[in-house]
Design an enzyme around this catalytic site. Structure first.
Site, PDB file in Angstrom:
ATOM      1  N   HIS A 172      40.101  40.120  47.021  1.00 28.39           N
ATOM      2  CA  HIS A 172      39.855  41.189  46.051  1.00 28.39           C
ATOM      3  C   HIS A 172      41.201  41.623  45.477  1.00 28.39           C
ATOM      4  CE1 HIS A 172      38.034  44.245  43.824  1.00 28.39           C
ATOM      5  NE2 HIS A 172      37.301  44.863  44.731  1.00 28.39           N
ATOM      6  N   GLY A 173      41.517  41.055  44.315  1.00 24.01           N
ATOM      7  CA  GLY A 173      42.770  41.389  43.651  1.00 24.01           C
ATOM      8  C   GLY A 173      42.566  42.323  42.480  1.00 24.01           C
ATOM      9  N   TYR A 177      42.725  48.158  44.173  1.00 29.66           N
ATOM     10  CA  TYR A 177      42.974  48.021  45.605  1.00 29.66           C
ATOM     11  C   TYR A 177      44.336  47.347  45.833  1.00 29.66           C
ATOM     12  CZ  TYR A 177      38.212  49.656  45.698  1.00 29.66           C
ATOM     13  OH  TYR A 177      37.086  50.415  45.498  1.00 29.66           O
ATOM     14  N   ARG A 224      39.540  37.557  42.782  1.00 28.16           N
ATOM     15  CA  ARG A 224      38.968  38.378  41.704  1.00 28.16           C
ATOM     16  C   ARG A 224      40.058  39.253  41.107  1.00 28.16           C
ATOM     17  NH1 ARG A 224      33.996  42.784  41.291  1.00 28.16           N
ATOM     18  NH2 ARG A 224      32.907  41.663  39.656  1.00 28.16           N
TER      19      ARG A 224
END
Length: 357
Positions: A172-173, A177, A224
């Site tokens: 999860h890029g 975050y 992502r």
């Protein structure tokens, strides 16, 4: 016939269609970050998707963003995920785990620890805690020597994901975050090798991806990204240059895919499609925005060069979304009040389409 329902080769997997279930937080995990039988049912109900990407899964306790989310950093969590992945596979599906380190988007009331981030700059807005929303706290800026262990945490969680039966992982890029925080020009004020220039700001993302590829292989690793997104108050300067540089470095790793959100102008997204030589999953509508992705928008992005299309909210209320899209059936509306309330209502209670007798 639209290519949306054509098969597609993704790494070692053959997807029966190009419909991807996007990762969506549902906060239904049990205490200790354990997956549950209800989660197994939820994902198995949606196994006709070409690929399922799970909700965000924390790679460490300090990486947990929201209460009620599952983890992949203990043996008990691995064991709890196995019935989930087995249920998806039994129903003919394929599932990647999304590895999500919240970074500064967390709270001591959730983890018992002060959140960490690239710099001591708090996120904008209230974060969820076990007792309700509270202002985002100021994170502790990571020392230079600490940064690699947080990059490595994605790889450690990826190893556990494969052990738990997942077919691969998505880093999860996006969405403000930890990886996104390092890419940001206002959350990342560092002056060391992880901040300042574009080359330095992409370094953490590249190191996390490289470690994960080394751990489980490139064909099982995706990422992502939300270019230009402003979630949790992040800002990015030089968006096209930043993400072109990032995709250039990631292309050397041979990742299974890049998953882009529609957080930048269309001309920027098309330029990034040209910059990425591999498989592109496109999420054509802004996450949590006013519109949901529909068949027409999916077809349009396939024509623009996307290989796979991810659908988010439509999958919540339509476990049989692929079939509804295929034959043009109406989509059931989703009850937004049940997104995060816990329990099976609004989770397992949406039926498949009921044909008239």
């Amino acid at each position: 016939m639209t290519p949306l329902f054509d098969s597609y080769r993704l790494g070692d997997l053959t997807l029966p269609n190009r419909v991807v279930m996007a990762p969506m937080t549902r906060v239904r995990a049990a205490a200790g970050g354990l997956a549950t039988p209800s989660m197994a049912t939820y994902y198995a109900q949606r196994a006709t998707a070409g690929l399922i990407i799970s909700e965000g899964v924390q790679p460490s306790l300090i990486g947990q963003s929201n209460p009620g989310t599952p983890g992949l950093h203990t043996d008990e969590q691995v064991a709890a995920w196995r019935p989930v992945t087995a249920a998806v596979h039994t129903n003919g599906g394929r599932i990647f785990a999304q590895i999500m380190h919240g970074g500064r988007v967390s709270h001591p009331d959730t983890t018992g620890m002060q959140p960490v981030g690239p710099s001591a700059v708090p996120a904008v807005g209230d974060v969820f805690t076990p007792t309700g929303p509270k202002p985002a706290p100021t994170p502790r800026a990571l020392d230079t020597a600490e940064v690699p262990e947080h990059a490595e945490s994605y790889a450690a969680a990826a190893r556990r994901a494969i052990d738990a039966g997942f077919d691969g992982v998505e880093l999860h890029g996006a969405n403000g975050y930890l990886i996104s925080q390092f890419l940001s020009s206002n959350a990342n004020l560092r002056t060391d090798r992880y901040g300042g220039s574009l080359t330095n700001r992409i370094r953490f993302a590249v190191e996390a991806a490289s470690a994960t590829v080394e751990a489980i292989g490139a064909s099982r690793t995706g990422i992502r990204l939300s270019p230009g997104g402003t979630f949790w108050g992040v800002e990015e300067t030089d968006v096209l240059a930043l993400y072109t540089a990032l995709l250039t470095e990631l292309s050397r790793l041979g990742l299974a895919y890049v998953h882009l959100e529609a957080t930048a102008p269309e001309e920027v997204l098309i330029a990034l499609r040209r910059a990425w030589p591999g498989t592109l999953i496109m999420n054509p509508t802004l996450p949590m925005g006013p519109k949901q992705t529909d068949r027409a928008e999916a077809d349009r992005w396939l024509a623009l060069g996307a290989d796979l299309i991810s659908f988010g909210r439509a999958f919540i209320a339509n476990p049989d979304l692929v079939e509804r899209l295929r034959i043009g059936l109406p989509l059931a509306p989703v009850d937004e009040t049940t997104y995060y309330q816990g329990g099976d209502t609004g989770y397992l209670t949406y039926p498949t389409y009921q044909h008239a007798a």
